[in-house]
Design a protein around this motif. Structure first.
Motif, PDB file in Angstrom:
ATOM      1  N   PRO A 240      -2.629  -2.052   9.816  1.00 60.53           N
ATOM      2  CA  PRO A 240      -2.440  -0.924   8.886  1.00 60.53           C
ATOM      3  C   PRO A 240      -3.066   0.354   9.445  1.00 60.53           C
ATOM      4  O   PRO A 240      -4.055   0.314  10.183  1.00 60.53           O
ATOM      5  CB  PRO A 240      -3.167  -1.390   7.619  1.00 60.53           C
TER       6      PRO A 240
ATOM      7  N   ILE B  11      -4.434   4.477   8.802  1.00 66.21           N
ATOM      8  CA  ILE B  11      -5.078   5.318   7.783  1.00 66.21           C
ATOM      9  C   ILE B  11      -5.108   6.762   8.270  1.00 66.21           C
ATOM     10  O   ILE B  11      -5.338   7.031   9.452  1.00 66.21           O
ATOM     11  CB  ILE B  11      -6.506   4.820   7.469  1.00 66.21           C
TER      12      ILE B  11
ATOM     13  N   LYS C 134      -5.987   3.173  -1.141  1.00 65.89           N
ATOM     14  CA  LYS C 134      -6.285   1.749  -1.227  1.00 65.89           C
ATOM     15  C   LYS C 134      -7.756   1.494  -0.905  1.00 65.89           C
ATOM     16  O   LYS C 134      -8.435   0.705  -1.585  1.00 65.89           O
ATOM     17  CB  LYS C 134      -5.389   0.974  -0.265  1.00 65.89           C
TER      18      LYS C 134
ATOM     19  N   TYR D 285      -8.527  -0.912  10.105  1.00 64.70           N
ATOM     20  CA  TYR D 285      -7.415   0.033  10.115  1.00 64.70           C
ATOM     21  C   TYR D 285      -7.434   0.822  11.422  1.00 64.70           C
ATOM     22  O   TYR D 285      -8.496   1.051  12.020  1.00 64.70           O
ATOM     23  CB  TYR D 285      -7.536   1.029   8.964  1.00 64.70           C
TER      24      TYR D 285
ATOM     25  N   SER E 188     -11.510  -6.617   7.556  1.00 63.02           N
ATOM     26  CA  SER E 188     -10.574  -5.594   7.083  1.00 63.02           C
ATOM     27  C   SER E 188     -10.675  -4.420   8.042  1.00 63.02           C
ATOM     28  O   SER E 188     -11.759  -3.833   8.183  1.00 63.02           O
ATOM     29  CB  SER E 188     -10.957  -5.140   5.667  1.00 63.02           C
TER      30      SER E 188
ATOM     31  N   THR F 110      -1.331   6.527   1.671  1.00 62.67           N
ATOM     32  CA  THR F 110      -1.421   5.458   0.674  1.00 62.67           C
ATOM     33  C   THR F 110      -2.618   4.558   0.942  1.00 62.67           C
ATOM     34  O   THR F 110      -3.332   4.147   0.020  1.00 62.67           O
ATOM     35  CB  THR F 110      -0.125   4.610   0.679  1.00 62.67           C
ATOM     36  N   ASN F 111      -2.863   4.276   2.225  1.00 64.76           N
ATOM     37  CA  ASN F 111      -3.982   3.387   2.583  1.00 64.76           C
ATOM     38  C   ASN F 111      -5.340   4.026   2.314  1.00 64.76           C
ATOM     39  O   ASN F 111      -6.326   3.322   2.083  1.00 64.76           O
ATOM     40  CB  ASN F 111      -3.875   2.971   4.051  1.00 64.76           C
ATOM     41  N   THR F 112      -5.404   5.365   2.350  1.00 65.64           N
ATOM     42  CA  THR F 112      -6.686   6.006   2.003  1.00 65.64           C
ATOM     43  C   THR F 112      -7.009   5.756   0.533  1.00 65.64           C
ATOM     44  O   THR F 112      -8.163   5.519   0.168  1.00 65.64           O
ATOM     45  CB  THR F 112      -6.657   7.528   2.273  1.00 65.64           C
TER      46      THR F 112
ATOM     47  N   GLU G 193       2.466   6.148   4.473  1.00 61.04           N
ATOM     48  CA  GLU G 193       1.653   4.951   4.280  1.00 61.04           C
ATOM     49  C   GLU G 193       0.204   5.172   4.715  1.00 61.04           C
ATOM     50  O   GLU G 193      -0.710   4.503   4.230  1.00 61.04           O
ATOM     51  CB  GLU G 193       2.245   3.750   5.035  1.00 61.04           C
TER      52      GLU G 193
END
Length: 513
Positions: free
Chosen positions: A138, A140, A205, A112, A110, A201-203, A198
């Motif tokens: 993605p 971050i 997540k 970013y 995973s 948003t990813n933070t 986004e």
């Protein structure tokens, strides 16, 4: 943490560089404030510390992975960040702003792309954003934190000068971070990243994905390595009863009941293996002809007396066991055992060999800036010569560095220092701001830790300050070790026991002659 509470920040990631020294205290303070701590480390390539990744633990297994990675980084000269990135880490999240590192990360991980939106980083941020979109990576939102507020940038300069052993005037811009790298409110961050929501948003997540529970305050006891099949409780009871028979010619109900009571409390509090481990260490020392003395409140325990951990009869002297141990106490007992300063290293080596080098380590202690060291290092950063500094520093009382600006008021003998005049007035004002800042790690004078499984399951290791000695210590200090629930055993070095041993050896030799 106070800033986060006041600005409604529900979670925060804060990392040390190639370390986890402050992680436990960060997690503890965040938990107490009701804020979710996101745990990880800022990991750099040894050959180029400008290239980095941020490793975040998804869970407890990921936390242990980070402990092992940092230990490799600190102990292995051939450590490679590239090799780490090519390895599969199911329990980690990896974040980096470097395209060349994103290209080599194992695709099963995973990961970013870290977008940092500051005035001087706009071009790099745009380039990274476009690369991420093209390669389906993605992004971050990131806000590096090196100081608390904008006004602390000058403090960052001072600390950087001290770390690099330079003067403030000689530091280059490349050696400093950006002035924007202070802690910002969630509103400020959202405003910075309003064009790429986004990233925000990813933070959230990541915060939802990270569920690390260090179980602070919950003790992780090592097991005594018994030779037979007898369980620990039964074994301790047997050893204590045998010791009781040796200590007393006549055992009345009072003595018997006292022993049984103490053993029941020890068993109920799950301290049985701790007592057996300390007993084993003392017995091994006696087999080797070493002298030992147990000190402190352990002398109140009949069990400790029967196990020969202490030499004081608590029945005869009417000492209360509860002063040493009672059912209201949750932290482990502290049995301090003194050894001769000439023999202590030998018995420490025995502990390492018995329980395994992968499960035992010396405990570190954090050396912080006190008044004299803070004054000296700050004055050097301001370009004052060592000779001039020494004239003043040796007259400064042993006190907290925060007291430096008012030292002449607090200590009459310091009135002649003249710290109300320049450049000293400015120097002591700056020096007071680094009061209690960590300076370096050293070795705790007596503490060792034994863990139930590999020690890197619980914390990272590194060499003590003098790497050439090869002494390995825990990155967490004594207080963090206790917060992690790891059991500290104190084996102290006592010079007077060495003198006593030498005296007895000399007398024995003369009597033989």
């Amino acid at each position: 943490i106070e800033f986060c509470k006041n600005n409604s920040i529900s979670s925060i990631a804060l990392t040390d560089t190639n370390a986890m020294n402050g992680l436990t205290q960060f997690a503890k303070k965040a938990d107490e404030a009701g804020i979710q701590p996101i745990l990880g480390t800022f990991l750099t390539e040894p050959a180029n510390d400008k290239k980095y990744v941020i490793c975040i633990a998804k869970n407890n297994e990921g936390y242990s992975d980070i402990c092992r990675i940092i230990t490799q980084r600190k102990l292995n000269d051939d450590f490679s960040l590239i090799k780490i990135l090519k390895t599969e880490w199911q329990n980690l999240i990896i974040i980096t702003p470097h395209i060349e590192l994103l290209e080599i990360i194992n695709q099963k991980n995973s990961f970013y792309a870290e977008i940092i939106r500051t005035k001087s980083n706009k071009k790099n941020a745009l380039k990274l954003y476009e690369y991420s979109k093209q390669n389906n990576i993605p992004i971050i939102a990131s806000n590096p934190i090196y100081f608390l507020s904008e006004k602390d940038f000058e403090l960052h300069k001072l600390v950087t000068a001290i770390r690099l052993n330079k003067t403030i005037a000689s530091i280059s811009n490349e050696e400093l971070v950006e002035e924007e790298f202070y802690i910002k409110s969630s509103t400020e961050i959202e405003q910075q990243f309003k064009k790429i929501p986004e990233a925000i948003t990813n933070t959230h997540k990541i915060a939802e994905e990270c569920k690390v529970d260090l179980k602070l305050g919950e003790y992780k006891y090592p097991s005594y390595q018994a030779k037979g099949k007898e369980n620990s409780t039964s074994l301790l009871n047997t050893i204590a009863m045998n010791g009781l028979r040796k200590k007393y010619d006549y055992i009345d109900e009072k003595i018997k009941n006292r022993l049984e009571y103490e053993l029941s409390v020890i068993s109920e509090l799950n301290f049985t293996d701790y007592f057996l481990i300390v007993w084993d260490i003392v017995q091994e020392a006696k087999k080797r002809g070493m002298m030992t003395i147990g000190r402190g409140s352990a002398a109140n325990s009949l069990v400790a007396y029967c196990l020969e951990l202490t030499q004081v009869d608590p029945i005869k002297l009417n000492l209360y066991f509860e002063r040493f141990l009672n059912k209201a106490r949750s932290n482990p007992p502290d049995v301090d055992i003194d050894f001769s300063w000439k023999e202590r290293d030998e018995i420490v080596k025995y502990v390492f060999e018995k329980y395994g080098y992968e499960r035992v380590a010396m405990i570190s202690t954090t050396i912080t800036f006190r008044a004299r060291s803070a004054f000296r290092e700050t004055a050097k950063a301001f370009g004052i010569s060592d000779r001039e500094i020494s004239k003043y520093s040796k007259k400064i009382p042993w006190t907290n560095a925060a007291n430096l600006p008012k030292i002449s008021e607090m200590f009459p003998e310091s009135k002649s220092l003249g710290f109300d005049k320049e450049p000293w007035k400015t120097i002591v004002q700056h020096a007071s701001k680094i009061a209690n800042f960590p300076r370096h790690l050293s070795i705790h004078p007596s503490g060792i830790v034994i863990t139930p499984t590999k020690i890197t399951d619980y914390c990272a290791l590194e060499y003590a300050k003098n790497k050439g000695l090869g002494l390995i210590i825990t990155q967490p200090d004594m207080y963090s070790i206790e917060d992690l629930g790891l059991v500290k055993i104190d084996l102290l070095s006592q010079r007077s026991l060495g003198v006593l041993r030498d005296t007895m050896d000399t007398l024995n030799k003369r009597s033989e002659d």
